[in-house]
Design an enzyme around this catalytic site. Sequence first.
Site, PDB file in Angstrom:
ATOM      1  N   CYS A  44       0.679  -1.361   0.536  1.00 44.32           N
ATOM      2  CA  CYS A  44       0.288   0.216   0.244  1.00 44.32           C
ATOM      3  C   CYS A  44       0.982   1.692   0.150  1.00 44.32           C
ATOM      4  O   CYS A  44       1.886   1.575   0.486  1.00 44.32           O
ATOM      5  CB  CYS A  44      -0.449  -0.296   1.728  1.00 44.32           C
ATOM      6  SG  CYS A  44      -2.262   1.576   0.833  1.00 44.32           S
ATOM      7  N   ASP A  46       0.361   3.473   1.998  1.00 50.58           N
ATOM      8  CA  ASP A  46       0.366   4.608   3.114  1.00 50.58           C
ATOM      9  C   ASP A  46       2.083   5.008   3.667  1.00 50.58           C
ATOM     10  O   ASP A  46       2.840   4.203   3.337  1.00 50.58           O
ATOM     11  CB  ASP A  46      -0.869   3.199   3.731  1.00 50.58           C
ATOM     12  CG  ASP A  46      -0.362   4.117   5.224  1.00 50.58           C
ATOM     13  OD1 ASP A  46      -0.090   4.820   6.163  1.00 50.58           O
ATOM     14  OD2 ASP A  46      -2.039   4.141   5.895  1.00 50.58           O
ATOM     15  N   ARG A  48       2.661   5.489   6.402  1.00 48.61           N
ATOM     16  CA  ARG A  48       3.599   4.480   7.538  1.00 48.61           C
ATOM     17  C   ARG A  48       3.572   3.516   7.466  1.00 48.61           C
ATOM     18  O   ARG A  48       3.931   2.173   8.088  1.00 48.61           O
ATOM     19  CB  ARG A  48       1.878   4.436   8.742  1.00 48.61           C
ATOM     20  CG  ARG A  48       1.205   5.901   8.541  1.00 48.61           C
ATOM     21  CD  ARG A  48       0.015   5.779   9.773  1.00 48.61           C
ATOM     22  NE  ARG A  48      -1.181   5.587   8.551  1.00 48.61           N
ATOM     23  CZ  ARG A  48      -2.136   5.286   8.873  1.00 48.61           C
ATOM     24  NH1 ARG A  48      -2.577   5.003  10.110  1.00 48.61           N
ATOM     25  NH2 ARG A  48      -3.638   4.522   8.021  1.00 48.61           N
ATOM     26  N   HIS A 100      -2.078  -3.690   4.995  1.00 48.18           N
ATOM     27  CA  HIS A 100      -1.596  -3.430   6.223  1.00 48.18           C
ATOM     28  C   HIS A 100      -3.148  -3.355   7.225  1.00 48.18           C
ATOM     29  O   HIS A 100      -4.186  -2.382   6.488  1.00 48.18           O
ATOM     30  CB  HIS A 100      -1.017  -2.354   6.260  1.00 48.18           C
ATOM     31  CG  HIS A 100      -1.918  -1.342   6.259  1.00 48.18           C
ATOM     32  ND1 HIS A 100      -2.328   0.171   6.483  1.00 48.18           N
ATOM     33  CD2 HIS A 100      -1.614  -0.603   4.675  1.00 48.18           C
ATOM     34  CE1 HIS A 100      -2.721   1.002   5.984  1.00 48.18           C
ATOM     35  NE2 HIS A 100      -2.252   0.740   4.778  1.00 48.18           N
TER      36      HIS A 100
END
Length: 202
Positions: A44, A46, A48, A100
């Site tokens: 992903c 993302d 994080r 995630h």
Amino acid sequence: MPNDLYATVFENNRRWVAEKRASDPDFFTRLAGGQSPEFLYIGCADSRVPANEIMGLEPGEVFVHRNIANLVVNTDINCSSVIQFAVEHLDVRHIVVCGHYSCGGVKAAMQSQDLGLLNGWLREVRDVYRLHAEELNAIEDETARYHRLVELNVEEQCVNVIKTAFVQKSYRRRGFPIVHGWVYKLEEGLLRDLQVPFEEVL
């Protein structure tokens, strides 16, 4: 990005270079000489979930492709090109699809609102929900249902990778790459292997 943070990025870069050279004087020379990663990581986008860091690996050890909700769509020439290059030119031994928990893309796909340009992209996740609707709808807790969809999405994207011609031909000829499905838990920092039955799908 605030100006002070922007400037900090370059200072951080200089510090990182100095630290790398101090511990390994030939580090950048080796990197410039080419790459031979054992892993292709499809994850992903993302911010994080940094691929190298969560795997504990160095630059040059992981070939990375990222997009919203870690999708492998057969009409996405970008992703297909990455897979082909990784398999046919880098000879990667492992392909990982890593999702995630707390994935905004998967969460958005669970809702009925108009998401503009994202509608078409997240249709892929909604199709995963449709394929597994009976199981998912039987989960009363919304968070548990959301987490299960994250897992099922990873498994379905693994199937999409396994079904690509590049992976099939390479595996039959050389016995690799192996495709794996992982999920990362932000609250713990730990990876979980979903044990996707690669050879059964192949």
